[in-house]
Scaffold this motif. Structure first.
Motif, PDB file in Angstrom:
ATOM      1  N   PHE A  53      69.526  43.893  48.130  1.00 28.97           N
ATOM      2  CA  PHE A  53      68.880  45.070  47.532  1.00 28.97           C
ATOM      3  C   PHE A  53      69.626  45.517  46.274  1.00 28.97           C
ATOM      4  O   PHE A  53      69.039  45.613  45.195  1.00 28.97           O
ATOM      5  CB  PHE A  53      68.829  46.199  48.567  1.00 28.97           C
ATOM      6  N   TYR A  54      70.915  45.794  46.414  1.00 26.00           N
ATOM      7  CA  TYR A  54      71.662  46.295  45.262  1.00 26.00           C
ATOM      8  C   TYR A  54      71.900  45.221  44.212  1.00 26.00           C
ATOM      9  O   TYR A  54      71.912  45.519  43.014  1.00 26.00           O
ATOM     10  CB  TYR A  54      72.969  46.961  45.701  1.00 26.00           C
ATOM     11  N   ARG A  55      72.047  43.969  44.634  1.00 25.31           N
ATOM     12  CA  ARG A  55      72.179  42.906  43.643  1.00 25.31           C
ATOM     13  C   ARG A  55      70.886  42.795  42.844  1.00 25.31           C
ATOM     14  O   ARG A  55      70.902  42.640  41.619  1.00 25.31           O
ATOM     15  CB  ARG A  55      72.525  41.569  44.310  1.00 25.31           C
ATOM     16  N   GLY A  56      69.757  42.916  43.525  1.00 22.92           N
ATOM     17  CA  GLY A  56      68.476  42.872  42.829  1.00 22.92           C
ATOM     18  C   GLY A  56      68.321  43.995  41.827  1.00 22.92           C
ATOM     19  O   GLY A  56      67.910  43.782  40.683  1.00 22.92           O
ATOM     20  N   LEU A  57      68.652  45.206  42.245  1.00 25.66           N
ATOM     21  CA  LEU A  57      68.554  46.345  41.321  1.00 25.66           C
ATOM     22  C   LEU A  57      69.495  46.174  40.131  1.00 25.66           C
ATOM     23  O   LEU A  57      69.120  46.483  38.992  1.00 25.66           O
ATOM     24  CB  LEU A  57      68.875  47.648  42.062  1.00 25.66           C
ATOM     25  N   GLY A  93      66.102  39.590  39.836  1.00 27.50           N
ATOM     26  CA  GLY A  93      66.216  40.833  40.576  1.00 27.50           C
ATOM     27  C   GLY A  93      65.078  41.027  41.564  1.00 27.50           C
ATOM     28  O   GLY A  93      65.292  41.437  42.707  1.00 27.50           O
ATOM     29  N   CYS A  94      63.886  40.690  41.136  1.00 27.00           N
ATOM     30  CA  CYS A  94      62.723  40.824  42.022  1.00 27.00           C
ATOM     31  C   CYS A  94      62.810  39.859  43.196  1.00 27.00           C
ATOM     32  O   CYS A  94      62.420  40.212  44.319  1.00 27.00           O
ATOM     33  CB  CYS A  94      61.434  40.626  41.231  1.00 27.00           C
ATOM     34  N   GLU A  95      63.349  38.660  42.969  1.00 25.82           N
ATOM     35  CA  GLU A  95      63.548  37.720  44.077  1.00 25.82           C
ATOM     36  C   GLU A  95      64.506  38.292  45.109  1.00 25.82           C
ATOM     37  O   GLU A  95      64.279  38.191  46.313  1.00 25.82           O
ATOM     38  CB  GLU A  95      64.057  36.374  43.551  1.00 25.82           C
ATOM     39  N   ASP A  96      65.585  38.914  44.636  1.00 27.20           N
ATOM     40  CA  ASP A  96      66.538  39.529  45.561  1.00 27.20           C
ATOM     41  C   ASP A  96      65.898  40.688  46.328  1.00 27.20           C
ATOM     42  O   ASP A  96      66.132  40.848  47.533  1.00 27.20           O
ATOM     43  CB  ASP A  96      67.771  40.032  44.814  1.00 27.20           C
ATOM     44  N   LEU A  97      65.090  41.487  45.648  1.00 35.67           N
ATOM     45  CA  LEU A  97      64.420  42.597  46.333  1.00 35.67           C
ATOM     46  C   LEU A  97      63.465  42.072  47.402  1.00 35.67           C
ATOM     47  O   LEU A  97      63.368  42.655  48.488  1.00 35.67           O
ATOM     48  CB  LEU A  97      63.682  43.486  45.332  1.00 35.67           C
ATOM     49  N   LYS A  98      62.788  40.971  47.113  1.00 36.93           N
ATOM     50  CA  LYS A  98      61.896  40.364  48.116  1.00 36.93           C
ATOM     51  C   LYS A  98      62.685  39.905  49.339  1.00 36.93           C
ATOM     52  O   LYS A  98      62.259  40.124  50.474  1.00 36.93           O
ATOM     53  CB  LYS A  98      61.127  39.179  47.503  1.00 36.93           C
ATOM     54  N   LEU A  99      63.823  39.286  49.102  1.00 38.53           N
ATOM     55  CA  LEU A  99      64.669  38.843  50.214  1.00 38.53           C
ATOM     56  C   LEU A  99      65.157  40.045  51.025  1.00 38.53           C
ATOM     57  O   LEU A  99      65.195  40.005  52.251  1.00 38.53           O
ATOM     58  CB  LEU A  99      65.854  38.028  49.699  1.00 38.53           C
ATOM     59  N   SER A 100      65.514  41.112  50.337  1.00 34.74           N
ATOM     60  CA  SER A 100      65.960  42.327  51.017  1.00 34.74           C
ATOM     61  C   SER A 100      64.857  42.890  51.906  1.00 34.74           C
ATOM     62  O   SER A 100      65.100  43.259  53.062  1.00 34.74           O
ATOM     63  CB  SER A 100      66.386  43.368  49.976  1.00 34.74           C
ATOM     64  N   LEU A 101      63.646  42.913  51.397  1.00 36.70           N
ATOM     65  CA  LEU A 101      62.504  43.400  52.171  1.00 36.70           C
ATOM     66  C   LEU A 101      62.255  42.506  53.379  1.00 36.70           C
ATOM     67  O   LEU A 101      62.033  43.002  54.491  1.00 36.70           O
ATOM     68  CB  LEU A 101      61.258  43.482  51.294  1.00 36.70           C
ATOM     69  N   GLU A 102      62.310  41.193  53.182  1.00 34.67           N
ATOM     70  CA  GLU A 102      62.113  40.256  54.288  1.00 34.67           C
ATOM     71  C   GLU A 102      63.145  40.454  55.396  1.00 34.67           C
ATOM     72  O   GLU A 102      62.849  40.251  56.571  1.00 34.67           O
ATOM     73  CB  GLU A 102      62.176  38.809  53.778  1.00 34.67           C
ATOM     74  N   PHE A 129      60.634  47.829  49.298  1.00 35.96           N
ATOM     75  CA  PHE A 129      59.189  47.843  49.025  1.00 35.96           C
ATOM     76  C   PHE A 129      58.892  48.760  47.843  1.00 35.96           C
ATOM     77  O   PHE A 129      58.122  48.394  46.944  1.00 35.96           O
ATOM     78  CB  PHE A 129      58.423  48.274  50.287  1.00 35.96           C
ATOM     79  N   LEU A 130      59.483  49.932  47.838  1.00 33.85           N
ATOM     80  CA  LEU A 130      59.253  50.884  46.737  1.00 33.85           C
ATOM     81  C   LEU A 130      59.772  50.341  45.420  1.00 33.85           C
ATOM     82  O   LEU A 130      59.115  50.476  44.378  1.00 33.85           O
ATOM     83  CB  LEU A 130      59.937  52.224  47.049  1.00 33.85           C
ATOM     84  N   GLU A 131      60.940  49.731  45.448  1.00 39.14           N
ATOM     85  CA  GLU A 131      61.520  49.195  44.218  1.00 39.14           C
ATOM     86  C   GLU A 131      60.720  47.988  43.704  1.00 39.14           C
ATOM     87  O   GLU A 131      60.561  47.823  42.499  1.00 39.14           O
ATOM     88  CB  GLU A 131      62.987  48.815  44.438  1.00 39.14           C
ATOM     89  N   LEU A 132      60.206  47.181  44.607  1.00 37.00           N
ATOM     90  CA  LEU A 132      59.341  46.071  44.202  1.00 37.00           C
ATOM     91  C   LEU A 132      58.109  46.615  43.485  1.00 37.00           C
ATOM     92  O   LEU A 132      57.690  46.079  42.457  1.00 37.00           O
ATOM     93  CB  LEU A 132      58.921  45.233  45.405  1.00 37.00           C
ATOM     94  N   GLY A 133      57.528  47.670  44.015  1.00 39.13           N
ATOM     95  CA  GLY A 133      56.364  48.277  43.382  1.00 39.13           C
ATOM     96  C   GLY A 133      56.670  48.871  42.019  1.00 39.13           C
ATOM     97  O   GLY A 133      55.841  48.856  41.116  1.00 39.13           O
ATOM     98  N   LYS A 134      57.865  49.375  41.869  1.00 42.57           N
ATOM     99  CA  LYS A 134      58.281  50.014  40.620  1.00 42.57           C
ATOM    100  C   LYS A 134      58.603  48.993  39.525  1.00 42.57           C
ATOM    101  O   LYS A 134      58.222  49.157  38.368  1.00 42.57           O
ATOM    102  CB  LYS A 134      59.507  50.887  40.884  1.00 42.57           C
ATOM    103  N   TYR A 135      59.294  47.907  39.894  1.00 38.96           N
ATOM    104  CA  TYR A 135      59.846  46.988  38.887  1.00 38.96           C
ATOM    105  C   TYR A 135      59.171  45.619  38.848  1.00 38.96           C
ATOM    106  O   TYR A 135      59.314  44.910  37.860  1.00 38.96           O
ATOM    107  CB  TYR A 135      61.328  46.750  39.133  1.00 38.96           C
ATOM    108  N   CYS A 136      58.483  45.222  39.901  1.00 41.17           N
ATOM    109  CA  CYS A 136      58.082  43.821  40.036  1.00 41.17           C
ATOM    110  C   CYS A 136      56.580  43.659  40.171  1.00 41.17           C
ATOM    111  O   CYS A 136      56.094  43.002  41.080  1.00 41.17           O
ATOM    112  CB  CYS A 136      58.805  43.206  41.246  1.00 41.17           C
ATOM    113  N   LYS A 137      55.853  44.219  39.275  1.00 44.56           N
ATOM    114  CA  LYS A 137      54.388  44.145  39.329  1.00 44.56           C
ATOM    115  C   LYS A 137      53.884  42.863  38.704  1.00 44.56           C
ATOM    116  O   LYS A 137      54.478  42.241  37.910  1.00 44.56           O
ATOM    117  CB  LYS A 137      53.771  45.340  38.626  1.00 44.56           C
TER     118      LYS A 137
END
Length: 101
Positions: free
Chosen positions: A62-66, A77-86, A93-101
């Motif tokens: 999560f934090y590495r992605g951000l 970063g978006c790949e890391d956020l996806k892994l964090s969500l998984e 989920f919120l950060e993916l929506g904000k940054y990874c559209k």
């Protein structure tokens, strides 16, 4: 100290803990999160890399992605956020929506 928001006071203590034991992923993860919150994004990434070598962790991804997103590495970063969500980090989920559209 971290939970109380005393980030500058917590950082040297966590760094000392790493000097004593570099084999615990949660110590790397804690310092990485501190570095992120202090705006030290590359240091955050480096710490989270070390944490993830030891153990896969939703918070580390999560934090590495951000941090990667802050350093204009959006795709990584978006790949890391996806892994964090998984792995179960709901905030990802919120950060993916904000940054990874």
């Amino acid at each position: 100290l971290v939970e109380l928001g005393n980030l500058e006071q917590a950082l040297p203590l966590v760094t000392k803990a790493l000097e004593l034991d570099q084999t615990e992923s949660y110590i790397w993860d804690t310092r990485g999160e501190l570095n992120y919150k202090l705006g030290q994004y590359q240091k955050c990434i480096d710490d989270m890399d070390n944490a993830l070598i030891i153990q896969k962790n939703k918070n580390s991804y999560f934090y590495r992605g951000l941090a990667k997103i802050k350093l204009a590495k959006k795709t990584e970063g978006c790949e890391d956020l996806k892994l964090s969500l998984e792995l179960g980090k709901k905030e990802a989920f919120l950060e993916l929506g904000k940054y990874c559209k």
